[in-house]
Design a protein around this motif. Structure first.
Motif, PDB file in Angstrom:
ATOM      1  N   ALA A   5       0.849  -1.196   0.000  1.00  0.00           N
ATOM      2  CA  ALA A   5       0.000   0.000   0.000  1.00  0.00           C
ATOM      3  C   ALA A   5       0.882   1.242   0.000  1.00  0.00           C
ATOM      4  CB  ALA A   5      -0.901  -0.011   1.228  1.00  0.00           C
ATOM      5  N   SER A  21      -0.531  -6.098   6.526  1.00  0.00           N
ATOM      6  CA  SER A  21      -0.853  -6.479   5.159  1.00  0.00           C
ATOM      7  C   SER A  21      -2.304  -6.100   4.887  1.00  0.00           C
ATOM      8  CB  SER A  21      -0.651  -7.981   4.998  1.00  0.00           C
ATOM      9  OG  SER A  21      -1.041  -8.381   3.721  1.00  0.00           O
ATOM     10  N   ALA A  22      -2.511  -5.283   3.868  1.00  0.00           N
ATOM     11  CA  ALA A  22      -3.865  -4.784   3.609  1.00  0.00           C
ATOM     12  C   ALA A  22      -4.533  -5.605   2.519  1.00  0.00           C
ATOM     13  CB  ALA A  22      -3.818  -3.315   3.228  1.00  0.00           C
ATOM     14  N   PHE A  23      -5.829  -5.764   2.665  1.00  0.00           N
ATOM     15  CA  PHE A  23      -6.589  -6.630   1.781  1.00  0.00           C
ATOM     16  C   PHE A  23      -6.599  -6.121   0.343  1.00  0.00           C
ATOM     17  CE2 PHE A  23     -10.732  -7.607  -0.165  1.00  0.00           C
ATOM     18  CZ  PHE A  23     -10.708  -8.980  -0.129  1.00  0.00           C
ATOM     19  N   GLY A  24      -6.796  -4.823   0.163  1.00  0.00           N
ATOM     20  CA  GLY A  24      -6.925  -4.250  -1.182  1.00  0.00           C
ATOM     21  C   GLY A  24      -5.688  -4.488  -2.038  1.00  0.00           C
ATOM     22  N   PRO A  25      -4.543  -3.970  -1.625  1.00  0.00           N
ATOM     23  CA  PRO A  25      -3.331  -4.206  -2.413  1.00  0.00           C
ATOM     24  C   PRO A  25      -3.001  -5.689  -2.560  1.00  0.00           C
ATOM     25  CG  PRO A  25      -2.851  -2.824  -0.496  1.00  0.00           C
ATOM     26  CD  PRO A  25      -4.307  -3.087  -0.483  1.00  0.00           C
ATOM     27  N   ARG A  47      -5.133  -8.075  -2.887  1.00  0.00           N
ATOM     28  CA  ARG A  47      -5.990  -8.631  -3.921  1.00  0.00           C
ATOM     29  C   ARG A  47      -5.561  -8.154  -5.301  1.00  0.00           C
ATOM     30  NH1 ARG A  47     -12.404  -7.609  -3.561  1.00  0.00           N
ATOM     31  NH2 ARG A  47     -11.762  -5.489  -4.045  1.00  0.00           N
ATOM     32  N   ARG A  48      -5.103  -6.912  -5.392  1.00  0.00           N
ATOM     33  CA  ARG A  48      -4.743  -6.368  -6.695  1.00  0.00           C
ATOM     34  C   ARG A  48      -3.385  -6.829  -7.186  1.00  0.00           C
ATOM     35  NH1 ARG A  48      -7.096  -1.831  -4.596  1.00  0.00           N
ATOM     36  NH2 ARG A  48      -5.098  -1.108  -3.806  1.00  0.00           N
ATOM     37  N   LEU A  76     -13.062  -0.252  -1.563  1.00  0.00           N
ATOM     38  CA  LEU A  76     -13.052  -0.849  -0.220  1.00  0.00           C
ATOM     39  C   LEU A  76     -13.095   0.288   0.787  1.00  0.00           C
ATOM     40  CD1 LEU A  76     -10.258  -3.487  -0.867  1.00  0.00           C
ATOM     41  CD2 LEU A  76     -12.706  -3.918  -0.735  1.00  0.00           C
ATOM     42  N   LEU A 126      -8.348  -1.775   4.968  1.00  0.00           N
ATOM     43  CA  LEU A 126      -8.311  -2.658   3.805  1.00  0.00           C
ATOM     44  C   LEU A 126      -7.385  -2.142   2.707  1.00  0.00           C
ATOM     45  CD1 LEU A 126     -12.073  -3.589   3.497  1.00  0.00           C
ATOM     46  CD2 LEU A 126     -10.244  -5.013   4.368  1.00  0.00           C
TER      47      LEU A 126
END
Lengths: 275, 426, 669
Positions: free
Chosen positions: A73, A187-191, A193-194, C231, C357
């Motif tokens: 991120a 650890s962030a979900f968005g980055p 996943r991308r 998100l 997120l």
């Protein structure tokens, strides 16, 4: 006439990633030390980051690689949002494949690795074998890269009890992060996943030695018994009747602050903690 | 050797406690090496005077300790006792070893650590397995050391390299030395401690250089007929989650308590040197020395000296000053952190940080169970508290009852004064 | 002259107001799409205003009456004025009600004026200070211009100077009331508020004519299947348009500020300022014009934002600081008090979702807790296989073995906490005493996902929730009973969106029900005075204020109520992950709550939530002992043999109990 190497090129840092394993539940996760390694790389401004993993591309691998990708991120341009995944069968010696990938396609000046894997043999040999086959120096216990100037990296190495030592090494170099290096960011979900996983094929070398091993969950190691080789009755008695230490220490009541301070001072000096 | 001459008159006087010269004779005898309480009698028997030995026990009753421990302690000659004990050990001398088992101890603090001794025990297992053609345990030490008990630890041959090249961080020089040993002696096994104090790194470097696959994290070895070496080992893998049973490798990195240290035998520890001097090499890693570390910045879990504040601290300026002067890392109880006097990362205890300090000074901390849990692994705990009945005092090795502020400032004054004196002296 | 001037004035004002309205609507429409029933929504406004909104406003009687007079008078006067003075319709007849309306409004404005003389700290100043004058100008102006219309005064009274003066006064009033409504004065709340009521994001929170609970407190799920969907909320325009509309409806009355535990503790949060910051962000600009109390210790004027800019800057300052968002305990006190029905907690969690997120920036222990939830299914990182260690001696029937039971006892993460284990033991004792056929999930249970969701980690919440729902689907039970209001809320209100629909009871409700059914009998209370602390997630979130008090009453305890109890109960400080994010303030929320307890002089605080227990017990020098409702009940429960003599009702109960006994035997064999 030898050319001066061009040092203005951005530094390329390769971070070796492994599939971690949670100590309690055994679930796949980002390995702690490798995550610290990535954190170290992210803390270096203006570095181009290459994330590399060699191993089978399965669910556990995906989960844990996404764990690392989630740390990118705010570093989208640095290369931390993509993992080069050297696909290897599960019982392969990944060193040759990794070696080729590093030297041929990624060409990093700095390679960051953890000290031990959380899965499999976990011998911690990989960085050493890489160092040997690439011919690059290897430095362990690193907590920070203080700077890279004119092809020389200044590193901070951890010593016991929070002490630190400064080293300088000519690039290219492989460093192993210490467990006391900066804790990895969330650890962030968005980055995660991308982020992309770029699969690279390399010939695999089967690790035959493992075939003759017997691997099982770790047994609890027997506690070492205090074997008393007593020569006299008294020693045998003493050993049998010995109680553990710590049954109450010295208590100083009704003393002047100065006497109390003197007693503490004496203890601190005995323990040699005053510098 | 001289023949002992006896003087019957003196012996008589020594026996006769009523003789006017009794004490004089006894003192003379003491100078001869015997104590007043013990002498050689006329028949060559050892004689003891029960009135001269013993000590007053806790109940005011005189106690005689027949093991001899007490007596030698009173004589202040601990060395004589250890030599006496050592004398009982079997001497082992291996003249022409069939093979070598090289051990590279970490020598943390210049002495054999318990881990090193365990490793030497493991080496002995390997060397002594075949009684007909025993191997020799070769200890390789790089840099200065203070160890004197090599033989008791099970070392047959000792190779000590004294060279400034091994000062500081010098993995390359150390590896070069081991390589030289390998070239000249080709030990059958290389044993190193799998410890962060050095062996783990050096052993792996050696394995990579020699192209050997080491057995790492080894915690036990057993003889077997199934492998070419006749040994198999059990090693920890997967960050301690797996046990791997595998044939013993040539390079073994063993963890603590991998074997019992040598206890019953004493070995020759014969010095050994390489025929060639070590080659000079140009290292690529340059040690620039230690970096001064601010104690306040050290992570609590790593700190070796913690000054920890609890609810009883009222003078915060004084507390911080004391921590600065003593060079201690600051810790805190939960309440203090909750109340905002200290940052959350300074909290010691089950819900904060578990600390491992050598000295933990708890100032005004009564010792909630969570806090005591967090300091379980501290060596010495000092409690400064007003309440003599609090739990912290039960845990502490040294407790002082009184006002924390006063005691701290007295301690600070004392330390500052001492520093001043040292500066003046220098 | 007024005859010609007034229609022009009125219609110019209306036209300008219409332009303002169009611009305002465009501001709201920057938000994300959110479908609403347009006409049904508009049709619902009167009822929502008169019933639901008024229900909240009426908590302050004086202000409520003031508002009825002023607002009612204004609406009537405005409509009549347009008819009478704008269109010159039925002047003679409508003039009289217009006079009356403006007089009533004038009366109201006098009260507004009185309150503005020494306004409490929670009220905003600035333009709000001129509002009573504007109200007076409008009402007085309209009153005066209407006097000639109805013939009380001659048509041509006074000179043109007087007429001009009157026209100016009326123009001022019109400006504030009509233009201000859509161009952004204090009256904006009327326009935005009415539409907000019509297009509210949670239409189900309003009561309906057919009854209905009128409660909607579960957070809305993020769509995680669509990897293009944002998100959480990064910029003001990431809110849905009706959320933006809701922010615009704020009247800055500061009731939220007055009840916010974080604000009172000196943490950098003020719900009113937060909503105003969202308005600033929506329109673009700086918060320098904000005229209310700031976030504690955070000066006004340093933050700025725009609709497409980040709300929380990665570095430096933007619209607000992250600590503001992490200070919230999600106790819903602000939402409960808000007369404009604004959803503060939704907005805060939306913004937290982005921080967690997308940024990976959950403060303090947040990241560790989330990692633990992912790796071990509980926030403490304990071995999930050790969930039942506390009950090794209790021989609890496991769902895995019995497959069905009347009651599924949801234990929650308190199983790892030694204090809460006492509560659980007490609850088991009570259930057994009542002969309830119950079973537990044992190691199959996971964290409900509450903490993960409040910390913004929707992904982990949904993962935990879906796996829990899948586990629950294996077994047959009639209801779930839990002693953790957080699990209770999530299971009851938030699993539904993911496909899990259950009848869930808080243990206090269930114990009250058992007692009412005659299945539990208590020995009378002989202890000291007791007060009761309402857990937010039981009370405000689920409206259960009575059951715990009924249990205490059944025990013979008369509750010494705290000043703030029931729907105004003050949070313990442990909700919404606030104990994990641990934002420093001047004092601690649980300390304040224990001060409330001390004021009642009670020796015991009854609680019904493991989190509240932990927070309140963490207060040093506690004046009162903290004890769970279940513990009270367990201590007082009488044995079955003594209560068996009660009569025939026990017979039916005995039949209930026998299957439990037999299943237990099966397990044993």
């Amino acid at each position: 006439m030898p050319h001066e190497p061009i040092t203005t090129l951005p530094l390329t840092v390769a971070v070796l990633l492994s599939v971690g394993r949670h100590p309690v539940t055994g679930r796949a996760r980002r390995a702690d030390q490798d995550a610290r390694g990535l954190e170290l790389a992210l803390s270096m401004a203006a570095a181009r980051i290459e994330l590399v993993h060699a191993g089978p591309f399965d669910d556990a691998c995906e989960v844990s690689m996404r764990g690392y990708l989630g740390m990118s991120a705010g570093h989208a341009g640095s290369g931390a949002d993509s993992v080069t995944l050297v696909d290897q069968p599960s019982q392969a010696d990944v060193v040759p494949a990794l070696c080729r990938t590093l030297s041929e396609s990624l060409a990093p000046q700095l390679v960051i690795a953890g000290e031990r894997a959380e899965q499999g043999e976990g011998s911690g040999m990989l960085p050493y074998q890489l160092s040997e086959s690439l011919g690059w120096p290897l430095v362990g216990g690193i907590v920070a890269v203080e700077g890279v100037e004119e092809g020389v990296a200044t590193l901070l190495q951890a010593l016991p009890r929070g002490q630190r030592r400064r080293l300088s090494v000519r690039l290219p170099v492989i460093v192993m992060v210490n467990a006391t290096a900066m804790a990895p960011r969330q650890s962030a979900f968005g980055p995660a996943r991308r982020g992309t996983l770029a699969v690279v094929e390399q010939p695999a070398v089967h690790d035959a030695a493992q075939d003759e091993w017997r691997v099982q969950p770790a047994r609890k190691r027997p506690k070492r018994l205090k074997i008393v080789k007593a020569t006299s009755a008294r020693e045998r008695f003493k050993a049998a009747a010995a109680k553990s230490d710590g049954g109450g220490g010295q208590i100083m009541k009704d003393v002047s602050p100065d006497e109390a301070a003197a007693a503490i001072h004496k203890l601190l000096k005995e323990e040699d903690v005053l510098r | 050797m001289t023949i002992p001459r006896r003087d019957p008159r003196r012996e008589r006087i020594a026996r006769n406690r009523c003789h006017p010269e009794h004490d004089v004779v006894l003192t003379e005898q003491e100078h001869d090496g015997a104590s007043a309480a013990e002498w050689t009698g006329p028949n060559g028997l050892r004689r003891r005077d029960p009135r001269q030995v013993g000590f007053i026990g806790p109940n005011g009753i005189k106690r005689i300790d027949r093991s001899g421990a007490q007596q030698s302690a009173t004589l202040g000659t601990r060395a004589t006792r250890t030599t006496a004990a050592a004398a009982t050990k079997r001497h082992v001398e291996i003249e022409s070893p069939a093979f070598m088992v090289a051990v590279v101890p970490d020598m943390a603090g210049g002495r054999l650590s318990s881990h090193d001794r365990d490793l030497l025990g493991l080496a002995r297992q390997l060397a002594d397995a075949d009684g007909n053609s025993p191997g020799a345990v070769l200890a390789i030490v790089m840099g200065p050391h203070k160890e004197s008990q090599w033989g008791d630890a099970g070392v047959d041959r000792l190779m000590a390299f004294e060279d400034s090249a091994f000062d500081g961080y010098s993995p390359e020089a150390r590896l070069a030395a081991l390589e030289a040993v390998e070239r000249e002696m080709a030990p059958r096994y290389w044993l190193l401690p799998d410890a962060s104090t050095g062996g783990a790194d050096l052993g792996r470097r050696l394995a990579a250089r020699l192209g050997e696959r080491p057995a790492t994290g080894v915690w036990s070895i057993e003889p077997t007929s199934g492998t070419s070496t006749g040994w198999q080992c059990t090693a920890r893998g997967g960050a301690g989650s797996l046990d791997i049973q595998r044939p013993l490798a040539r390079i073994v990195l063993a963890v603590e308590e991998c074997a019992e240290p040598v206890d019953e035998t004493r070995h020759a520890a014969r010095p050994l040197a390489l025929s060639q001097p070590l080659p000079r090499l140009l290292g690529r890693i340059d040690d620039q020395g230690r970096v001064p570390v601010d104690p306040a910045g050290i992570a609590l879990a790593e700190a070796e000296f913690i000054l920890s504040a609890g609810n009883g601290v009222k003078d915060w300026e004084g507390f911080h000053h004391a921590a600065r002067v003593l060079g201690a890392t600051e810790g805190a109880s939960r309440v203090v952190v909750d109340d905002g006097f200290m940052a959350r990362d300074r909290q010691v205890g089950a819900t904060g940080t578990w600390v491992t300090a050598r000295v933990y000074v708890a100032v005004g901390i009564s010792g909630a169970i969570q806090h005591l849990q967090g300091i379980q692994r501290c060596d010495k705990v000092v409690a400064i508290n007003k309440d003599p009945d609090c739990d912290m005092i039960k845990r502490a090795d040294l407790s002082v009852i009184g006002d924390a502020g006063d005691i701290l400032s007295a301690l600070v004054a004392r330390v500052e004064q001492e520093r001043e004196e040292q500066r003046d002296a220098a | 002259m007024l005859d010609t001037l007034l229609p022009i004035l009125i219609f110019v004002a209306l036209a300008l107001a219409a332009i303002g309205a169009w611009r305002r609507i465009r501001l709201w429409r920057q938000g994300c799409p959110s479908p609403v029933p347009f006409f049904r929504g508009l049709a619902a406004v009167p009822r929502r205003y008169l019933v639901d909104l008024h229900h909240v406003v009426a908590r302050d009687k004086v202000m409520s009456n003031t508002h009825v007079a002023t607002a009612g008078g204004f609406v009537l006067a405005a409509v009549l004025m347009i008819l009478v003075h704008g269109l010159n319709l039925a002047e003679g007849i409508l003039g009289w009600p217009l006079l009356a309306a403006s007089a009533v409004m004038f009366g109201g404005s006098l009260f507004v004026m009185r309150r503005r003389r020494r306004p409490p700290a929670r009220l905003s100043r600035g333009p709000w200070m001129r509002l009573p004058w504007s109200l007076m100008a409008f009402s007085l102006g309209v009153f005066l211009i209407t006097l000639p219309t109805v013939g009380v005064l001659p048509e041509d009274i006074g000179s043109w100077v007087l007429a001009l003066l009157l026209a100016t006064v009326v123009a001022w009033g019109l400006g504030e009331m009509f233009l201000g409504m859509t161009w952004g004065g204090p009256m904006k709340h009327a326009f935005a508020g009415a539409l907000h009521l019509a297009f509210h994001r949670r239409p189900e929170r309003f009561s309906s004519r057919h009854g209905g609970e009128g409660r909607s407190t579960g957070l809305k799920a993020l769509n995680l299947d669509d990897d293009q969907a944002p998100l959480g909320v990064e910029t003001p325009s990431d809110f849905t348009w009706n959320q933006l509309l809701g922010f615009d409806a704020c009247v800055q009355c500061g009731r939220c500020e007055a009840v916010c535990p974080a604000f009172a503790a000196g943490q950098p949060l003020n719900p009113k300022k937060l909503i105003q910051d969202m308005v600033v962000g929506m329109a673009g600009g700086s918060d320098a014009h904000y005229a209310g109390s700031p976030y504690p210790d955070k000066p006004v004027g340093e933050h700025h934002g725009d609709p497409q800019g980040p709300i929380v800057a990665r570095e430096g300052r933007a619209l607000l600081n992250a600590e503001t968002l992490w200070s919230c305990t999600t106790c819903r006190a602000c939402v409960e008090e808000c007369p404009m029905m604004i959803e503060h907690v939704d907005a805060i969690v939306d913004m937290r979702r982005f921080l967690t997120l997308e940024r990976g920036d959950t403060p303090n222990k947040g990241a560790e807790v989330l990692d633990n939830l992912i790796a071990t299914d509980n926030p403490g990182g304990f071995d999930p296989g050790s969930r039942m260690h506390w009950a090794a001696d209790l021989d609890l029937p496991l769902m895995r073995d019995v497959e069905q039971a009347e009651v599924l006892l949801w234990l929650g993460d308190g199983v790892f906490d030694m204090r809460n284990q006492r509560t659980l033991r007490a609850l088991v004792k009570v259930l057994r005493a009542a002969g309830v056929d119950f079973a537990v999930l044992g190691d199959e249970e996971r964290d409900s996902g509450d903490v993960a969701r409040r910390l913004g980690d929707e992904a982990t919440f949904q993962s935990l929730a879906r796996r829990n729902i899948a586990t629950l689907a294996h077994y047959r039970f009639q209801r779930i009973v839990t002693c953790d209001p957080h699990s209770f809320h999530v299971l009851r209100n938030e699993y539904g969106e993911l496909g899990g629909h259950y009848e869930v009871f808080h243990h206090s409700t269930y114990i009250a029900e058992l007692h009412e059914a005659g299945r539990l009998h208590f020995t009378p209370w002989k202890g000291g005075t007791v007060t009761y602390h309402d857990p937010c997630y039981l009370g405000r979130y689920n409206g259960e204020y009575e059951a715990p008090r009924n249990v205490l009453k059944a025990l013979g305890i008369e509750v010494a109520e705290m000043g703030r109890s029931g729907y105004r109960s003050r949070c313990c400080g442990g909700g919404g992950g606030a104990a994990i994010t641990d934002i420093p303030g001047k004092q601690r929320i649980p300390d304040m709550r224990m001060k409330d307890v001390r004021e009642t002089g009670a020796e015991l605080v009854a609680v019904g939530c493991p989190q509240c227990t932990a927070m309140l017990e963490g207060v040093v020098d506690t004046p009162a002992e903290v004890r769970d409702i279940a513990e009270f009940a367990a201590d007082a429960v009488t044995h079955e043999d003594t209560s068996a003599a009660d009569g025939p009702s026990r017979g039916g109960h005995g039949d209930d109990a026998s299957p439990t006994a037999s299943t237990r035997k099966e397990v044993m064999s």
